[in-house]
Scaffold this motif. Structure first.
Motif, short mmCIF file in Angstrom:
data_model
loop_
_atom_site.label_atom_id
_atom_site.label_comp_id
_atom_site.label_asym_id
_atom_site.label_seq_id
_atom_site.Cartn_x
_atom_site.Cartn_y
_atom_site.Cartn_z
N TYR A 1 24.98 33.93 14.37
CA TYR A 1 26.02 33.76 13.35
C TYR A 1 27.40 33.93 13.98
CZ TYR A 1 28.52 34.59 8.94
OH TYR A 1 29.37 34.52 7.89
N GLU A 2 27.47 34.92 14.87
CA GLU A 2 28.75 35.20 15.51
C GLU A 2 29.17 34.03 16.42
OE1 GLU A 2 30.44 39.39 17.09
OE2 GLU A 2 29.25 38.21 18.51
N GLU B 1 30.52 31.29 14.29
CA GLU B 1 31.85 31.64 13.80
C GLU B 1 32.89 31.41 14.88
OE1 GLU B 1 32.41 35.01 11.06
OE2 GLU B 1 32.24 33.03 10.08
N ALA B 2 32.52 31.72 16.14
CA ALA B 2 33.46 31.58 17.25
C ALA B 2 33.42 30.16 17.82
CB ALA B 2 33.13 32.60 18.34
#
Lengths: 230, 408
Positions: free
Chosen positions: A185-186, A189-190
């Motif tokens: 998920y991170e 997002e990035a």
């Protein structure tokens, strides 16, 4: 391609899934046995409480757990008093959350396995002089091998696929609570799509392999895990 | 033994049987509660109120009951479904049973030989036929060596010859090792031949308990058994050259009966222990809320060393002949026995209506036939004949007739 934090996430996820599955088998087995031999008009209520994690959005479960884990709540307070640190945003908190989240996946196969086990096997074992413990390890466990493996495999796979509950109660602490799904998920997002691809494909292949193994085992054992009757 | 079993809405059974009865049969129509009674006695029914005294000695010294019972009685129950553990083979099942083998346990080889299943030792359970699995399950129980062995139709899938062979072995083994054997079977002939005592159960209530002949007479009179079975006991005649036929002959107080096979019970008669065995049989019926006691005395004489043999004759196999000249054979039926008619149980004569004592209508076959109780030298024989024959031959108690039946 994958940096150290990704390997940490893989290791943490496997550790969480393994620990959760072992705890589930140990604690849910007696519960499933009791339920399979229990007749009461309140049984449907009990069974539906235990099946709730199947249908509730994981965020709902995570929210209630977060509330319970907070230091203002007796549960969170008690934990803090016992261990000295708080339960929310810790690995232990994740284990508790995963335990509840994956409980139906351990309970259902064991429950139906025990329900379909002919109780006369147990009676014969007792009449041959077996103690309860001996009957469990020498008769019930081997006869219910398939449900046990399915219960373990499903709770393992389900814990690996966990996202909503971890997001609510675990946060995103690398090496402590950052499991694979959160790391993925991170990355998204990035906008690190290359890493996201690697993790996603890895998870996909792993889940596929695990399920194939479970199905293959059931085909061989003669007991389908969805319909454990013969 | 003595037991009192109560299971709500299903069983209310009470019986006292003399300790000398080592092999006890339980009979009754299907749904009477035979299996539930066994399960309760074995302790498998948590809801049942059970008090049981296997040896039946608590009446002699009531105070010793708790002290003498320091060693728990091991009860083995073999179901109609063999319930062999499927995760191991036959050998594995026997090995599991041997883990807690009692003092009365047989060796694996001995049990396998007796149950005719040596060739099954290394077979997986799911490859066994119904009869093979039943034999293996019996061997497993014997290897474990219980004090009380209960069989719930455990040999039902076997053909008659093999069943009778295994029952012989089983009864001998249980008598030798002092294992109490309690068996439920639909086969009244098996029960009559192999049991020392019988218990009849109808609708969860014991209707008769005691010696085989007594209980058989009771159930014949109650009409609960369509085809009662009589036991004839006589001396086995040694085979001689002037009788080159493959039959066993029984000397039945001067009359010769022919049999294909007999159940020889020479081991029942202990030559030096000639005494009269007095047995008291108490039996209560809850439906009529009365209890009665019957005493019977059996004299076993030891003067002759001749072997005694038993044959069982079903009522349906016996025909009645009013021509009492039996010395000139006129029928292909070999066995002819002069008898006196003791009683005739007409389908509606005794009960007073076409309803059985349970209040249910009798099946048509029972309306067309009657049970004639015959007696020969204090042994009882039953004949099932049509009501028409009774009318035509004017059969009535006191009449001397000849009972004819094919060789057994």
């Amino acid at each position: 391609m994958l940096e150290n934090s990704a390997f940490a996430a893989v290791g943490l996820t496997l550790k969480l899934a393994l620990l959760t599955s072992i705890l589930l088998i140990l604690l849910v087995t007696p519960l499933a046995w009791k339920l399979a031999n229990w007749q009461h008009k309140l049984k449907p209520v009990f069974m539906s409480v235990l099946a709730l994690p199947l249908v509730l959005p994981p965020t709902v479960l995570g929210f209630y757990l977060l509330v319970a884990f907070s230091p203002q709540n007796p549960v969170g307070q008690g934990w803090q008093w016992l261990t000295g640190h708080q339960l929310a945003f810790s690995f232990e908190g994740l284990v508790v959350g995963s335990f509840i989240y994956s409980l139906p996946f351990a309970l259902q196969p064991l429950y139906s396995g025990f329900t379909q086990l002919d109780k006369r096997y147990v009676e014969v074992a007792h009449s041959l002089g077996f103690s309860k413990i001996e009957t469990f390890f020498r008769i019930i466990l081997p006869l219910c091998k398939a449900p046990f493996i399915v219960a373990f495999g499903l709770s393992f796979a389900h814990t690996i696929g966990e996202f909503g509950v971890v997001l609510m109660i675990g946060g995103n602490i690398p090496g402590e609570t950052q499991v694979l799904s959160i790391a993925l998920y991170e990355h998204v997002e990035a906008l690190e799509y290359e890493s996201a691809h690697a993790l996603s494909l890895g998870l996909l292949l792993f889940s596929f392999l695990l399920l194939t193994l479970l199905y293959r085992f059931n085909g061989k054992g003669g007991h389908g895990w969805s319909s454990m009757s013969r | 033994m003595e037991f009192n079993v109560a299971l709500t809405n299903r069983i209310n059974a009470k019986a006292v049987l003399p300790e000398s009865m080592q092999v006890i049969g339980i009979t009754g129509p299907s749904g009477a509660g035979k299996s539930s009674l066994l399960r309760s006695l074995a302790g498998f029914e948590p809801q049942a109120k059970v008090s049981v005294d296997w040896v039946g000695d608590n009446q002699a010294n009531p105070n010793s009951r708790s002290k003498a019972k320091s060693k728990p009685v091991r009860v083995g129950l073999v179901f109609q479904q063999p319930m062999l553990f499927p995760h191991v083979d036959v050998k594995g099942n026997l090995a599991l049973a041997q883990r807690h083998a009692g003092e009365k346990a047989l060796s694996i080889d001995h049990a396998l030989a007796g149950c005719e299943c040596e060739h099954l030792l290394h077979k997986p359970i799911d490859s066994l036929s119904g009869g093979e699995a039943q034999r293996a399950a019996l061997a497993r129980a014997l290897v474990n060596g219980p004090d009380v062995l209960m069989l719930d139709e455990s040999l039902s899938a076997l053909d008659a010859a093999l069943r009778s062979k295994i029952l012989r072995f089983l009864v001998e083994t249980c008598k030798r090792l002092n294992i109490k054997l309690i068996m439920v079977s639909h086969d009244v002939q098996d029960l009559a031949l192999f049991c020392d005592g019988l218990v009849a159960i109808v609708d969860g209530v014991i209707t008769a308990a005691g010696e085989v002949a007594y209980v058989m007479a009771q159930i014949a009179s109650q009409g609960t058994l369509e085809n009662p079975c009589a036991i004839l006991e006589g001396k086995v005649m040694p085979s001689t050259d002037d009788f080159p036929h493959p039959f066993t002959r029984l000397d039945f107080s001067g009359n010769i009966l022919y049999a294909k096979s007999i159940y020889a019970n020479s081991m029942h008669v202990k030559p030096k222990q000639a005494k009269s065995i007095e047995s008291t049989v108490a039996c209560s019926t809850v439906s009529s809320a009365e209890s009665f006691t019957v005493s019977s005395t059996v004299n076993k004489s030891d003067t002759q060393n001749a072997e005694l043999g038993k044959i069982a004759v079903f009522a349906s196999e016996v025909s009645i002949d009013t021509n009492t000249q039996i010395n000139t054979p006129s029928s292909s039926i070999l066995n002819a026995l002069p008898c006196e008619i003791m009683e005739i149980y007409q389908p509606d004569g005794l009960q007073g209506s076409t309803l059985s004592h349970l209040g249910q209508p009798l099946p048509p076959t029972q309306l067309q036939t009657a049970i004639v109780v015959l007696s020969h030298d204090s042994q009882t024989l039953y004949a099932r004949v049509s009501t028409l024959s009774i009318e035509r031959l004017e059969l009535k108690p006191g009449l001397n007739v000849v009972a004819r039946f094919k060789l057994q």
